[in-house]
Design a protein around this motif. Structure first.
Motif, short mmCIF file in Angstrom:
data_model
loop_
_atom_site.label_atom_id
_atom_site.label_comp_id
_atom_site.label_asym_id
_atom_site.label_seq_id
_atom_site.Cartn_x
_atom_site.Cartn_y
_atom_site.Cartn_z
N ALA A 128 0.84 -1.21 0.00
CA ALA A 128 0.00 0.00 0.00
C ALA A 128 0.87 1.25 0.00
O ALA A 128 0.60 2.20 -0.74
N ALA A 129 1.92 1.24 0.79
CA ALA A 129 2.82 2.39 0.85
C ALA A 129 3.52 2.61 -0.49
O ALA A 129 3.74 3.75 -0.91
N GLU A 130 3.86 1.54 -1.16
CA GLU A 130 4.57 1.64 -2.43
C GLU A 130 3.67 2.08 -3.58
O GLU A 130 4.15 2.68 -4.55
N THR A 131 2.37 1.77 -3.49
CA THR A 131 1.47 2.04 -4.62
C THR A 131 0.50 3.18 -4.39
O THR A 131 -0.08 3.69 -5.34
N GLY A 132 0.27 3.54 -3.12
CA GLY A 132 -0.73 4.57 -2.83
C GLY A 132 -2.15 4.04 -2.84
O GLY A 132 -3.11 4.80 -2.88
N ILE A 133 -2.29 2.72 -2.78
CA ILE A 133 -3.61 2.07 -2.71
C ILE A 133 -3.77 1.55 -1.29
O ILE A 133 -2.84 0.99 -0.74
N ASN A 167 -3.42 -0.17 -12.87
CA ASN A 167 -2.21 0.39 -13.48
C ASN A 167 -1.13 0.64 -12.44
O ASN A 167 0.05 0.38 -12.69
N LYS A 168 -1.51 1.13 -11.25
CA LYS A 168 -0.53 1.34 -10.18
C LYS A 168 0.14 0.03 -9.79
O LYS A 168 1.35 -0.04 -9.61
N LEU A 169 -0.67 -1.03 -9.65
CA LEU A 169 -0.11 -2.35 -9.32
C LEU A 169 0.75 -2.88 -10.46
O LEU A 169 1.83 -3.44 -10.23
N ALA A 170 0.28 -2.70 -11.69
CA ALA A 170 1.06 -3.17 -12.85
C ALA A 170 2.40 -2.45 -12.91
O ALA A 170 3.43 -3.08 -13.19
N ASN A 171 2.41 -1.17 -12.63
CA ASN A 171 3.68 -0.43 -12.62
C ASN A 171 4.60 -0.95 -11.53
O ASN A 171 5.79 -1.13 -11.75
N ARG A 172 4.07 -1.20 -10.34
CA ARG A 172 4.88 -1.69 -9.23
C ARG A 172 5.52 -3.03 -9.57
O ARG A 172 6.68 -3.29 -9.26
N PHE A 173 4.75 -3.91 -10.21
CA PHE A 173 5.24 -5.26 -10.52
C PHE A 173 5.81 -5.37 -11.94
O PHE A 173 6.12 -6.47 -12.40
N GLU A 174 5.92 -4.23 -12.62
CA GLU A 174 6.48 -4.19 -13.98
C GLU A 174 5.76 -5.14 -14.92
O GLU A 174 6.39 -5.89 -15.69
#
Length: 95
Positions: free
Chosen positions: A52-57, A78-85
């Protein structure tokens, strides 16, 4: 979309379409929660809080998506996809 075009897209992307994107992200979240990492000099596993801290969710939103099949908006996907590339494509039209 014809089979050849879909096959080509699947070679270029980790996920094609929202359903496949959700599946891939849930798998990545599971892996993240099992991984060990060093944080502030201590070894720890990934958590919903750290994700949550890394993604803002919010962590409860991530947990509900991960375990209760809650559909989430494309912005958070999209936020999760960016975090996990995760490289993905979602089409909102029929050809």
């Amino acid at each position: 979309m014809d089979h050849a075009a879909l096959s080509h897209l699947q070679k270029d992307f980790d996920a094609v379409g929202v359903n496949q994107l959700e599946t891939v992200l849930k798998e990545r979240i599971t892996e993240y929660l099992k991984e060990s990492r060093v944080h502030n000099g201590r070894k720890c596993r990934g958590s919903y809080r750290s994700l949550a801290a890394e993604t803002g969710i919010s962590q409860s939103y991530i947990h509900k998506f991960h375990h209760r099949n809650l559909s989430i908006c494309i912005t958070n996907l999209n936020k999760l996809a960016n975090r996990f590339e995760v490289k993905y494509i979602v089409m909102n039209f029929e050809s």
